[in-house]
Every structure is written in C-alpha cells, then in structure tokens.
Design a protein around this motif. Structure first.
Motif, mmCIF file in Angstrom:
data_model
loop_
_atom_site.group_PDB
_atom_site.id
_atom_site.type_symbol
_atom_site.label_atom_id
_atom_site.label_comp_id
_atom_site.label_asym_id
_atom_site.label_seq_id
_atom_site.Cartn_x
_atom_site.Cartn_y
_atom_site.Cartn_z
ATOM 1 N N ILE A 16 6.683 10.803 -1.885
ATOM 2 C CA ILE A 16 6.557 12.259 -1.949
ATOM 3 C C ILE A 16 6.417 12.672 -3.424
ATOM 4 O O ILE A 16 7.345 12.487 -4.215
ATOM 5 C CB ILE A 16 7.790 12.937 -1.290
ATOM 6 C CG1 ILE A 16 7.896 12.532 0.193
ATOM 7 C CG2 ILE A 16 7.732 14.455 -1.448
ATOM 8 C CD1 ILE A 16 6.770 13.030 1.090
ATOM 9 N N GLU A 17 5.262 13.203 -3.781
ATOM 10 C CA GLU A 17 4.979 13.552 -5.178
ATOM 11 C C GLU A 17 5.300 15.042 -5.393
ATOM 12 O O GLU A 17 4.424 15.903 -5.338
ATOM 13 C CB GLU A 17 3.533 13.195 -5.519
ATOM 14 C CG GLU A 17 3.277 11.702 -5.273
ATOM 15 C CD GLU A 17 2.303 11.028 -6.215
ATOM 16 O OE1 GLU A 17 1.331 11.675 -6.616
ATOM 17 O OE2 GLU A 17 2.524 9.841 -6.541
ATOM 18 N N ASP A 18 6.589 15.282 -5.608
ATOM 19 C CA ASP A 18 7.104 16.665 -5.631
ATOM 20 C C ASP A 18 7.639 17.057 -6.995
ATOM 21 O O ASP A 18 8.706 17.668 -7.092
ATOM 22 C CB ASP A 18 8.213 16.805 -4.563
ATOM 23 C CG ASP A 18 9.368 15.839 -4.815
ATOM 24 O OD1 ASP A 18 9.214 14.919 -5.648
ATOM 25 O OD2 ASP A 18 10.429 16.006 -4.193
ATOM 26 N N PHE A 48 0.865 -1.187 0.000
ATOM 27 C CA PHE A 48 0.000 0.000 0.000
ATOM 28 C C PHE A 48 0.896 1.230 0.000
ATOM 29 O O PHE A 48 2.057 1.163 0.399
ATOM 30 C CB PHE A 48 -0.872 0.019 1.260
ATOM 31 C CG PHE A 48 -1.908 -1.075 1.287
ATOM 32 C CD1 PHE A 48 -3.234 -0.799 0.964
ATOM 33 C CD2 PHE A 48 -1.563 -2.373 1.637
ATOM 34 C CE1 PHE A 48 -4.193 -1.809 0.975
ATOM 35 C CE2 PHE A 48 -2.520 -3.384 1.648
ATOM 36 C CZ PHE A 48 -3.835 -3.098 1.327
ATOM 37 N N ARG A 49 0.345 2.363 -0.394
ATOM 38 C CA ARG A 49 1.144 3.592 -0.355
ATOM 39 C C ARG A 49 0.251 4.803 -0.099
ATOM 40 O O ARG A 49 -0.935 4.835 -0.429
ATOM 41 C CB ARG A 49 1.986 3.743 -1.608
ATOM 42 C CG ARG A 49 1.468 4.205 -2.965
ATOM 43 C CD ARG A 49 0.046 4.171 -3.269
ATOM 44 N NE ARG A 49 -0.282 4.576 -4.619
ATOM 45 C CZ ARG A 49 -1.012 5.663 -4.939
ATOM 46 N NH1 ARG A 49 -1.523 6.431 -4.006
ATOM 47 N NH2 ARG A 49 -1.260 5.956 -6.189
ATOM 48 N N PHE A 50 0.879 5.802 0.529
ATOM 49 C CA PHE A 50 0.248 7.116 0.689
ATOM 50 C C PHE A 50 1.184 8.070 -0.045
ATOM 51 O O PHE A 50 2.395 8.031 0.174
ATOM 52 C CB PHE A 50 0.123 7.479 2.170
ATOM 53 C CG PHE A 50 -0.395 8.871 2.404
ATOM 54 C CD1 PHE A 50 -1.623 9.279 1.904
ATOM 55 C CD2 PHE A 50 0.355 9.785 3.144
ATOM 56 C CE1 PHE A 50 -2.093 10.571 2.116
ATOM 57 C CE2 PHE A 50 -0.111 11.075 3.367
ATOM 58 C CZ PHE A 50 -1.334 11.465 2.853
ATOM 59 N N ALA A 51 0.627 8.891 -0.951
ATOM 60 C CA ALA A 51 1.485 9.644 -1.882
ATOM 61 C C ALA A 51 1.135 11.132 -1.909
ATOM 62 O O ALA A 51 0.625 11.636 -2.906
ATOM 63 C CB ALA A 51 1.362 9.035 -3.278
ATOM 64 N N PRO A 52 1.412 11.851 -0.833
ATOM 65 C CA PRO A 52 1.043 13.276 -0.814
ATOM 66 C C PRO A 52 2.004 14.154 -1.622
ATOM 67 O O PRO A 52 3.146 13.786 -1.863
ATOM 68 C CB PRO A 52 1.155 13.629 0.675
ATOM 69 C CG PRO A 52 2.212 12.707 1.192
ATOM 70 C CD PRO A 52 2.086 11.431 0.401
HETATM 71 N N1 GLU Z 1 -0.228 13.051 -5.058
HETATM 72 C C1 GLU Z 1 -1.649 12.916 -5.204
HETATM 73 C C2 GLU Z 1 -2.358 13.908 -4.296
HETATM 74 O O1 GLU Z 1 -1.741 14.416 -3.374
HETATM 75 C C3 GLU Z 1 -2.170 11.529 -4.862
HETATM 76 C C4 GLU Z 1 -1.732 10.513 -5.815
HETATM 77 C C5 GLU Z 1 -2.440 9.187 -5.725
HETATM 78 O O2 GLU Z 1 -2.780 8.725 -4.624
HETATM 79 O O3 GLU Z 1 -2.585 8.566 -6.766
HETATM 80 O O4 GLU Z 1 -3.514 14.173 -4.512
#
Ligand code: GLU
Length: 290
Positions: free
Chosen positions: A42-44, A6-10
């Motif tokens: 981290i989606e930076d 699983f992942r959390f990607a803020p």
């Molecule tokens: N980085 C995206 C956001 O903060 C989430 C990406 C995802 O969960 O696919 O909304």
C-alpha cells in the motif's frame, strides 16, 4: 533458485479501476506461473490524498477478483524511518540539497524562463526544477530551515548521475515507444527530482526502490506510464547499493476515448462494474490477455 517475488503496489487515493485490475491480475498470474510469491504493498505516503476507505476497498476488490496475497501487507506510511535513513545517507554524501521555493514560486520561475524559449519538461510533462537552491551556502540553508521555511530534498542529478555512470535495465515488456531488451537509463531527463519533503519524508521514487529491495522483489511488473521512472529508480538503486530487479512494463487500459484511466467511472470502476453484475471472469475478458 530462490522464488520470484512479484508485487502490486497501489496508492489508496481512489477506487480501483480496470487498469489496476489488469496490473494486479498480471502480477498475480505471473507469480503463480513462476511458482513465486505475490505481495501487495500500500503506497500511502501522501496522507492528504490517501483515505482508509480506499485502502479497505483495495482489499475487497482484489479478493473479489480472486487474488490472494501475503500478510502483513507493507504500508509505506508505517516505514517513514527507513526512508529517512536513506535521505540522511544521500545528504551525508552531498547528493541531495534542500530547495525552499513554493509550488507557486516554481511555476513563476518556469513561466519567466518560458518567455525566453521552451523550458525542458520531464517524461511526465512537468517542467524541470528551475531553481537555484543547489548553490545556497550551508549557512543560508541552515538559516532557512531554522526559520521553519518548508523545503524539499532534491537529488543533485548532475552529481548523482556522474557518480553512477552509465546505467540501464533489461525490459521484459515494452516501453511507450516500443523499447525492449537493453534500455539505457536517462535519469537526467527528470532534472533535480524531489526525493523527500519536510512534511512527507519520502517520495514515490525513493520509497519504491527501498521497498522493492527490502521486500526482495525480483520482478517489477507495472504500467508503461512508469517506464521512464525506471531511469530514476536505477540511479537510486546504484547510489544506495540496492539490487536491481527485472522490469516488465505493460500496456495501459484506456477508456472509450483512448485516454489512460485515471479515476474509476461507471464504465471502468471495479465496484461499479460489480454492482452492475459483472463477474471476475468478465473483468478478465474486459482487460484482455497479458
Ligand atoms: N503506487 C504506484 C501507482 O499506484 C505504482 C508503483 C509501482 O508499481 O512502481 O501508480
């Protein structure tokens, strides 16, 4: 069976709020319950909006909530070359093309079309790309690029969708209109989406599918606001030969006025709530059950 991932990607472009807490806790709890792994990503990619203090706050706030994650954390800005490779591959297959209109020019083209009737909008409400860059000649493209005109790589949606054929996914949560189970992907609703720009060699759609695959993510659990993005993600997975994870879209946490949370406020920000004396258990109560 290999463990679930699983992942959390803020994105570090603001402080975390209750909506992030709900998503992070849900992913973390599901991973633990499944005896699986939990990753933080981290989606930076957008250097103009992401800031180191927001990233530092993400680590602090998640740790305060009692969440632990594997290290090293993948930071997308450190992996532009992986995304560039995918862009090159799609370009070699003739599935993307450069478009040179500025945002203002695109707005003008849309306004022009709207005088003749309604112009289609994507599931997020943005007008579809109205430009004609797809039909520029190879020479014309090369000339504009050589002149240094900024450009965006757009997916040739018609060609890409025709190549992939029918696609779908199994929804383990629920879409915004109650969609569950087998969902048909409708990537065409997004038009010729941007996959990369001259100054940012990727986009949300492209980097998310590449990273989910590279990191072996088996379960994508995220907010309902991203439900229809999954159509584009399924298409890109198909074009790039990437595996398909399971999808679960969850309800959104809303403010007192019923609006989706977009930035942290005194009533919804994790830092603010913590400063007011809230405990991690209070946050779990505030966001409610899965
Ligand atoms: N980085 C995206 C956001 O903060 C989430 C990406 C995802 O969960 O696919 O909304």
């Amino acid at each position: 069976m290999p463990p679930s991932v699983f992942r959390f990607a803020p994105s570090p472009n603001g402080y975390l709020h209750l909506g992030h807490a709900y998503s992070a806790l849900l992913n973390f709890d599901l991973a633990r319950r499944a005896g699986g792994r939990f990753l933080l990503r981290i989606e930076d990619i957008d250097a103009t909006r992401c800031r180191p203090e927001f990233e530092a706050a993400i680590y602090q706030d998640l740790a305060w909530l009692g969440i632990t994650w594997e290290t090293p954390v993948r930071r997308q800005s450190e992996h532009f070359s992986s995304y560039r490779d995918a862009v090159e591959r799609l370009a070699a297959e003739g599935l993307i093309y450069p478009s040179f209109e500025s945002r203002a020019e695109i707005a003008r083209l849309v306004a022009q079309r709207e005088t003749k009737g309604t112009w289609p909008r994507d599931p997020d409400g943005a007008p579809l790309y109205p430009g004609t860059a797809k039909s520029l000649s190879i020479d014309e493209r090369a000339r504009l690029i050589a002149e240094g005109v900024p450009y965006a790589w757009r997916l040739d949606m018609a060609a890409a969708w025709a190549r992939a054929g029918e696609l779908g996914w199994t929804e383990h949560g629920e879409g915004p209109d109650g969609e569950r189970g087998a969902v048909t992907a409708l990537p065409g609703a997004w038009g010729d989406v941007v996959l990369a720009r001259k100054e940012i060699p990727t986009s949300y759609h492209l980097s998310v599918v590449i990273d989910d695959a590279l990191q072996g993510v088996t379960d994508v659990v995220r907010g309902q606001d991203l439900f229809w993005s999954t159509s584009v993600h399924r298409l890109l997975q198909d074009l790039l030969g990437l595996p398909q994870p399971g999808y679960r879209h969850h309800r959104l946490i809303r403010d007192a006025g019923g609006q989706k949370l977009s930035k942290s406020t005194a009533a919804t920000g994790l830092r603010e709530l913590r400063a007011q004396g809230a405990t991690p258990a209070d946050i779990r109560d505030l966001v409610g059950p899965p």
